[in-house]
Design an enzyme around this catalytic site. Sequence first.
Site, short mmCIF file in Angstrom:
data_model
loop_
_atom_site.label_atom_id
_atom_site.label_comp_id
_atom_site.label_asym_id
_atom_site.label_seq_id
_atom_site.Cartn_x
_atom_site.Cartn_y
_atom_site.Cartn_z
CE LYS A 181 -1.74 2.69 2.97
NZ LYS A 181 -1.76 3.98 2.22
CD GLU A 255 12.64 4.22 8.76
OE1 GLU A 255 12.56 5.22 9.53
OE2 GLU A 255 12.61 4.30 7.53
CB CYS A 289 13.03 8.99 8.68
SG CYS A 289 13.90 7.72 7.74
CD GLU A 388 10.32 12.82 11.85
OE1 GLU A 388 11.17 12.23 11.16
OE2 GLU A 388 9.25 12.29 12.21
#
Length: 484
Positions: A181, A255, A289, A388
Amino acid sequence: MTARIDRDTLFIGGQWRAPSTSDTIPVVSPLTEKEIGSFPKSATTDIDSAVAAGRSALRRADWAGLSPTERAQVMRRFADEIEKRSEDRAVTVTRQNGMPIELSRAVEGAATVTLLRYYADLTESTPLEEVRESQPVPGTTIVRREPIGVVGAIAPWNFPAVLSMFKIAPALAAGCAVVLKPSPETTLDSYILAEAAIAAELPEGVLNIVTGGPDVGQYLVAHPGIDKVAFTGSTTAGRHIGRTCGELLKPATLELGGKSAALILDDADVEQTVTGLATASLLNTGQTCYMSTRILVPRKQSQTYIDAITAMAASLPVGDPMDSSTYIGPVVSAQQRDRVLSLIEQGRSEGGKITTGGGRPADLDTGYFVEPTVFASVENTSSIARQEVFGPVLSIIAYDGLDDAVALANDSEYGLGGTVWTTDQDRGVDVARRVETGSFGVNSYNLDWGSPFGGVKASGVGRELGPEGLASYQQLKSIFLQPN
């Protein structure tokens, strides 16, 4: 490069199939802010069909019956077909998420091929069985590695092609089937992947692609026919997936986010360090990331680094991601742009001093652009240093002594990446050993396909890449043998 891309089918069981509903999802260019295409949204019945196709593939001789060498041959054909389409896929990714085209060609185009071939080689060289001497009773045990089953793979929008392949390549190498997906922001390029699978004659059901947003992902994760989940995305979403998989006793590789630190030691070369930070801290417009976005500098040298990092960030070319000279493109969406700008304002309101950037580029009226932004006078407790951002925003934090620098680096809920900058490599390695993180770079940061990648703390669970990435798609069976 300007034509609309409208898709009206789904890739399930090795074929293009009409979706079960007429619902579609638009794709908006982050450069022009206009629609550039659309694709159908999968219904639950479509996901059921995709999972069933994967389960069927696990029972058929044309996949389950292949030896590792035969499976590797299929994977290499697949890699060859992807390679033929690498430029088309790179351009499609850039049109969807604003990734600078030269980066897209290297990562979304070439790297996906390299990674698939790496795992084709690895599956040939990894024995399926080993024999051990039994303990404590005399005898032997056969330890066998078997495919874990049907994998639900959920990929993000920032590096959609290669992060999909982080999951697909080891899963295929293990002999699994995959239901992928993609993110709704970057689904169109997955159709090119499907075209390559058809051309390579990948056995039916080995790769299936379903489309949609979080609701589709949630249904896929909880599906009883999915044996493992592999997810890259936000920590918030990862926690939801982890809860579901924990309840179902279903393995998951997660992750997730990061807020990594760059530790600049007092012996570092200023020019080389700051040049390296352009990649280690601002790659893909900061939408990566593992970026080192907290820049830890010796207090006595702080102004030197503030000036140098500010000059570096201000010099980066901002503009059309299809221009090969562009380094900072638009962020992926209006929602992401607004989120980044909101965090910048929050950092400003908490006393952070902006030395460059801080808003939208004055000369770019259209597109989801954010100026490369540098905060000085930042405390590690401030929001801009803890959350973040996922945009081109850096925070410079002064430290007093090496122990203080390591403590600041570890004072984060995240632990995905990080770097240290020094002219003494041995000293850098010693620092790397002390930082609580899943990966770390000395004077650079480059992922190694042959080594594990993943996070600790809120940055995730499990590892991708390397032999460890293959092992996460295998389950172990012990066969006990009585001595003759």
